[in-house]
Design a protein around this motif. Sequence first.
Motif, PDB file in Angstrom:
ATOM      1  N   UNK A   6      25.292  30.508  44.966  1.00  0.00           N
ATOM      2  CA  UNK A   6      25.893  29.023  44.551  1.00  0.00           C
ATOM      3  C   UNK A   6      25.598  28.603  43.350  1.00  0.00           C
ATOM      4  N   UNK A   7      24.152  29.122  42.498  1.00  0.00           N
ATOM      5  CA  UNK A   7      24.136  28.755  41.392  1.00  0.00           C
ATOM      6  C   UNK A   7      24.273  29.505  39.931  1.00  0.00           C
ATOM      7  N   UNK A   8      25.036  30.829  40.513  1.00  0.00           N
ATOM      8  CA  UNK A   8      25.076  31.816  39.390  1.00  0.00           C
ATOM      9  C   UNK A   8      26.316  31.428  38.676  1.00  0.00           C
ATOM     10  N   UNK A   9      26.447  31.794  37.257  1.00  0.00           N
ATOM     11  CA  UNK A   9      27.577  31.590  36.652  1.00  0.00           C
ATOM     12  C   UNK A   9      28.751  32.474  36.877  1.00  0.00           C
ATOM     13  N   UNK A  10      30.070  32.443  36.695  1.00  0.00           N
ATOM     14  CA  UNK A  10      30.961  33.393  37.014  1.00  0.00           C
ATOM     15  C   UNK A  10      30.549  34.667  36.242  1.00  0.00           C
ATOM     16  N   UNK A  11      30.999  35.608  36.860  1.00  0.00           N
ATOM     17  CA  UNK A  11      30.853  37.253  36.552  1.00  0.00           C
ATOM     18  C   UNK A  11      29.385  37.526  36.383  1.00  0.00           C
ATOM     19  N   UNK A  12      28.426  36.956  36.939  1.00  0.00           N
ATOM     20  CA  UNK A  12      27.009  37.395  37.144  1.00  0.00           C
ATOM     21  C   UNK A  12      26.731  38.112  38.365  1.00  0.00           C
ATOM     22  N   UNK A  13      26.074  39.269  38.253  1.00  0.00           N
ATOM     23  CA  UNK A  13      25.623  39.982  39.344  1.00  0.00           C
ATOM     24  C   UNK A  13      24.203  39.592  39.972  1.00  0.00           C
ATOM     25  N   UNK A  14      24.059  39.564  41.214  1.00  0.00           N
ATOM     26  CA  UNK A  14      22.612  39.537  41.828  1.00  0.00           C
ATOM     27  C   UNK A  14      22.142  40.712  41.580  1.00  0.00           C
TER      28      UNK A  14
END
Length: 472
Positions: A6-14
């Motif tokens: 929920x906190x990741x910006x769009x287009x960012x992988x875990x």
Amino acid sequence: MNRLDSELPAGTYTVSEFAWEMKGLLADAYPSVWVAGEVQRLRSAARGQLYFELIEKGRGDRIRAKLDCVLWADERAVTEAELREAGVELAEGVVLRCCGRPEFWPGGGRLQFTVREVDPLFSLGALEKRRRETLRALEAEGLLERNKKLALPPAPLEIGLITSEGSAAYHDFLDTLVNSGLGFRVYLVHSAVQGAAAEAEIDRAFDLLGAYARGGRRLDAIALIRGGGSRSDLATFDSRRVARAVARSPVPTICGIGHQIDVSIADVVAHTSCKTPTEAAEFLAGRVGEAAYRVEEAGRALARQATDLLRSARQRVSSLPPRLASPSRALLRNRVRDCRAFRRDLGRAAGRALSERTAECRLAVNRARTAAQRLVAAARRQEEVRRDGLVRGALKPVGRAAERVEAHGRLCEQLSPERTLARGFSITRRADGGLVRQVSEVAAGDELRTRLADGTVASTVDSRATAGKETA
């Protein structure tokens, strides 16, 4: 969805998403690839798989790159059989060309190359290439013929021995020398003859024996021996370090490496090359025996010449006029006495020399027998000490376990229901056998069984009461 998503910006992988993405990309990009390198850090796992590293060396043997590899148990047996059939053993230092695929393990964040197939011919070619490079380097240094130019004494009785102490090659070599009946003295320097430490230990052994010879001690030859094996087993004797040690030896080196077809570089630079340790010992014994035969033959020739001179002198004397007979006879008698004295002295000298050699042979045999008896006694003492230690070590946990069982038994006896009842307590059960622990578990009219230390009492509930309250 977890908090991180929920906190990741769009287009960012875990991390897990990227790791699995990498695993998929590697599988798609390299479904099968050949990789070549030198084997290091070889280790076997309990389930049969084999782990190792493929490395690439740069200048000065510095590692430029390495790749972790695994050969699973199913492929391992087939691969090792193919290598053995080609005369290559999967060991550290061998250059391998492997076919497989790279795999990324997300849980450990580790890249590993899974080996499916190995090219034995490539390993043989790498060994041959390294061999040719070593021969060219030795030739440029002037070492190919250096040891061969040293003079081997006609009776080499003082021998330095470089091999693994207690090995089959060690026993074959010494047994052959002892059985020859000649007075050899052998100075053993133990060294590994296979594996990662073999090159350094063989080089050190040559340094020790070289220092011994340069110090003024008699050392007629050095024997470098080992038993048979595959071509990769004998790779130590193709190394530049071992070849230089053999070539630079201050005394002639006799190589007795257990091969029948291949010739190692150590064989090439050595003074004399033999196929087996036994053959090396037979060569030395034959050379000493031949020298002894030549000495004996020289003695017999000298005796024949003396006899011929005596016969010739008698003939000349018999042809002289009678007036010269008496002086001639006197001169002849003197010559005869001289010849007899010479033959007597020669016989005594030969007898003393033979006695000394016989005594030396017996002393060498006795020393060898005493050393063997000491080794056997020491091994037996070590075995007894180790056996006693194992017995004591095995009995200690048993004793401690017995003490714990006894203590638990005493505790169980103290906490048994019979002991509790004997102290005045009782156990009450309902008619269905269930324990009564609280007043709320019974009602008026219920039948109860109360167990005491000396029997059981039956009763019926008339009423029940809790703290400060009674129920009919």
